[in-house]
Write a protein that holds these residues in place. Structure first.
Motif, PDB file in Angstrom:
ATOM      1  N   GLY A 142       6.227  15.193  -6.176  1.00 28.78           N
ATOM      2  CA  GLY A 142       5.961  14.864  -4.779  1.00 28.78           C
ATOM      3  C   GLY A 142       5.979  13.378  -4.536  1.00 28.78           C
ATOM      4  N   ASP A 143       6.043  13.024  -3.267  1.00 24.45           N
ATOM      5  CA  ASP A 143       6.007  11.630  -2.865  1.00 24.45           C
ATOM      6  C   ASP A 143       4.560  11.174  -2.729  1.00 24.45           C
ATOM      7  N   VAL A 144       4.368   9.870  -2.818  1.00 20.46           N
ATOM      8  CA  VAL A 144       3.051   9.271  -2.642  1.00 20.46           C
ATOM      9  C   VAL A 144       3.180   8.201  -1.561  1.00 20.46           C
ATOM     10  N   GLU A 145       2.381   8.330  -0.516  1.00 21.96           N
ATOM     11  CA  GLU A 145       2.360   7.299   0.513  1.00 21.96           C
ATOM     12  C   GLU A 145       1.542   6.124   0.002  1.00 21.96           C
ATOM     13  N   PHE A 146       2.045   4.906   0.283  1.00 22.76           N
ATOM     14  CA  PHE A 146       1.353   3.727  -0.208  1.00 22.76           C
ATOM     15  C   PHE A 146       1.530   2.565   0.751  1.00 22.76           C
ATOM     16  N   THR A 147       0.686   1.580   0.562  1.00 22.39           N
ATOM     17  CA  THR A 147       0.744   0.337   1.310  1.00 22.39           C
ATOM     18  C   THR A 147       0.661  -0.805   0.317  1.00 22.39           C
ATOM     19  N   VAL A 148       1.510  -1.815   0.488  1.00 24.15           N
ATOM     20  CA  VAL A 148       1.380  -3.032  -0.300  1.00 24.15           C
ATOM     21  C   VAL A 148       0.309  -3.870   0.383  1.00 24.15           C
ATOM     22  N   VAL A 149      -0.693  -4.278  -0.381  1.00 27.77           N
ATOM     23  CA  VAL A 149      -1.874  -4.935   0.166  1.00 27.77           C
ATOM     24  C   VAL A 149      -1.733  -6.460   0.069  1.00 27.77           C
ATOM     25  N   GLU A 150      -2.000  -7.134   1.164  1.00 27.22           N
ATOM     26  CA  GLU A 150      -2.039  -8.596   1.172  1.00 27.22           C
ATOM     27  C   GLU A 150      -3.285  -9.059   0.417  1.00 27.22           C
ATOM     28  N   GLU A 151      -3.234 -10.244  -0.159  1.00 29.91           N
ATOM     29  CA  GLU A 151      -4.347 -10.761  -0.957  1.00 29.91           C
ATOM     30  C   GLU A 151      -5.669 -10.722  -0.194  1.00 29.91           C
ATOM     31  N   ALA A 152      -5.646 -11.036   1.080  1.00 26.69           N
ATOM     32  CA  ALA A 152      -6.879 -11.071   1.885  1.00 26.69           C
ATOM     33  C   ALA A 152      -7.538  -9.692   1.987  1.00 26.69           C
ATOM     34  N   ILE A 186       1.453  -7.660  -7.559  1.00 27.30           N
ATOM     35  CA  ILE A 186       1.482  -6.779  -6.401  1.00 27.30           C
ATOM     36  C   ILE A 186       0.291  -5.836  -6.497  1.00 27.30           C
ATOM     37  N   VAL A 187      -0.322  -5.559  -5.346  1.00 24.52           N
ATOM     38  CA  VAL A 187      -1.408  -4.587  -5.264  1.00 24.52           C
ATOM     39  C   VAL A 187      -0.976  -3.508  -4.285  1.00 24.52           C
ATOM     40  N   ILE A 188      -1.074  -2.275  -4.725  1.00 24.51           N
ATOM     41  CA  ILE A 188      -0.647  -1.127  -3.935  1.00 24.51           C
ATOM     42  C   ILE A 188      -1.858  -0.244  -3.675  1.00 24.51           C
ATOM     43  N   LYS A 189      -2.001   0.181  -2.434  1.00 23.00           N
ATOM     44  CA  LYS A 189      -3.133   1.023  -2.034  1.00 23.00           C
ATOM     45  C   LYS A 189      -2.624   2.444  -1.779  1.00 23.00           C
ATOM     46  N   LEU A 190      -3.302   3.417  -2.416  1.00 21.18           N
ATOM     47  CA  LEU A 190      -3.007   4.836  -2.239  1.00 21.18           C
ATOM     48  C   LEU A 190      -4.240   5.522  -1.669  1.00 21.18           C
ATOM     49  N   GLN A 191      -4.057   6.747  -1.219  1.00 21.25           N
ATOM     50  CA  GLN A 191      -5.232   7.522  -0.822  1.00 21.25           C
ATOM     51  C   GLN A 191      -6.102   7.714  -2.057  1.00 21.25           C
ATOM     52  N   LYS A 192      -7.388   7.893  -1.837  1.00 19.94           N
ATOM     53  CA  LYS A 192      -8.307   8.048  -2.954  1.00 19.94           C
ATOM     54  C   LYS A 192      -8.001   9.341  -3.704  1.00 19.94           C
ATOM     55  N   MET A 193      -7.854   9.209  -5.015  1.00 20.22           N
ATOM     56  CA  MET A 193      -7.657  10.360  -5.894  1.00 20.22           C
ATOM     57  C   MET A 193      -8.045   9.952  -7.303  1.00 20.22           C
ATOM     58  N   GLU A 194      -8.560  10.899  -8.032  1.00 17.21           N
ATOM     59  CA  GLU A 194      -8.887  10.650  -9.432  1.00 17.21           C
ATOM     60  C   GLU A 194      -7.811  11.323 -10.254  1.00 17.21           C
ATOM     61  N   THR A 195      -6.926  10.515 -10.790  1.00 17.82           N
ATOM     62  CA  THR A 195      -5.796  11.017 -11.556  1.00 17.82           C
ATOM     63  C   THR A 195      -5.372   9.964 -12.552  1.00 17.82           C
ATOM     64  N   GLN A 196      -4.586  10.358 -13.518  1.00 21.80           N
ATOM     65  CA  GLN A 196      -4.025   9.381 -14.439  1.00 21.80           C
ATOM     66  C   GLN A 196      -2.954   8.580 -13.719  1.00 21.80           C
ATOM     67  N   VAL A 197      -2.792   7.351 -14.121  1.00 21.00           N
ATOM     68  CA  VAL A 197      -1.744   6.493 -13.588  1.00 21.00           C
ATOM     69  C   VAL A 197      -0.860   6.069 -14.743  1.00 21.00           C
ATOM     70  N   HIS A 198       0.433   6.260 -14.566  1.00 21.03           N
ATOM     71  CA  HIS A 198       1.406   5.909 -15.593  1.00 21.03           C
ATOM     72  C   HIS A 198       2.263   4.764 -15.069  1.00 21.03           C
ATOM     73  N   PHE A 199       2.194   3.632 -15.726  1.00 19.92           N
ATOM     74  CA  PHE A 199       3.007   2.480 -15.366  1.00 19.92           C
ATOM     75  C   PHE A 199       4.298   2.591 -16.164  1.00 19.92           C
ATOM     76  N   LEU A 200       5.400   2.812 -15.490  1.00 17.42           N
ATOM     77  CA  LEU A 200       6.680   3.053 -16.144  1.00 17.42           C
ATOM     78  C   LEU A 200       7.404   1.752 -16.442  1.00 17.42           C
ATOM     79  N   GLU A 201       8.143   1.746 -17.511  1.00 22.60           N
ATOM     80  CA  GLU A 201       8.940   0.567 -17.916  1.00 22.60           C
ATOM     81  C   GLU A 201      10.338   0.700 -17.363  1.00 22.60           C
TER      82      GLU A 201
END
Length: 141
Positions: free
Chosen positions: A36-46, A126-141
């Motif tokens: 599935g897709d994940v909706e996200f927002t790139v977050v500004e530093e502030a 970069i900081v990305i904001k997702l809806q709150k969920m407790e799940t594993q996160v896999h950072f892909l190479e």
């Protein structure tokens, strides 16, 4: 009282981070099938939560991958360490849901050869904001 809440959030951050974070340690490259897709927002530093921003500032000299579970959202942060100049940006190549959790792939994009950039050291992240969920996160190479 405010200090107590901050301490609670920091404890939550360090307790949840290992559960939410999976970073490849070399070896075989895992394949993840998109479910599935994940909706996200790139977050500004502030708008980055203070606790997360403090950790980013501590780790900015080296490449990093972080997760931060806040009361209202899950934040993913990727940094590329010290760079010799300005003009860098980060692209979100993939961000999707898989059976194993959320998968994120980013790429550091350097300045164009003819681009005028600052000669000061920079620390792109970069900081990305997702809806709150407790799940594993896999950072892909």
């Amino acid at each position: 009282m405010k200090k107590r809440n901050r301490i609670k959030r920091l404890l939550l951050f360090f307790a949840v981070m290992p559960l939410c974070m999976t970073i490849g340690c070399g070896g075989e490259k895992e394949e993840y099938t998109k479910t599935g897709d994940v909706e996200f927002t790139v977050v500004e530093e502030a708008d980055v939560p203070t606790e997360l921003l403090d950790v980013i500032k501590e780790k900015k000299n080296e490449a990093f991958k972080l997760t931060y579970l806040a009361e209202d959202a899950l934040y993913l942060a990727t940094g590329y360490g010290e760079q010799p100049s300005g003009g860098y940006s980060i692209a979100v190549d993939e961000l999707f849901m898989a059976k194993e959790g959320v998968c994120l792939k980013t790429t550091l994009i350097g300045p164009a050869a003819d681009e005028k950039v600052t000669t000061a050291l920079t620390y792109p992240y970069i900081v990305i904001k997702l809806q709150k969920m407790e799940t594993q996160v896999h950072f892909l190479e």
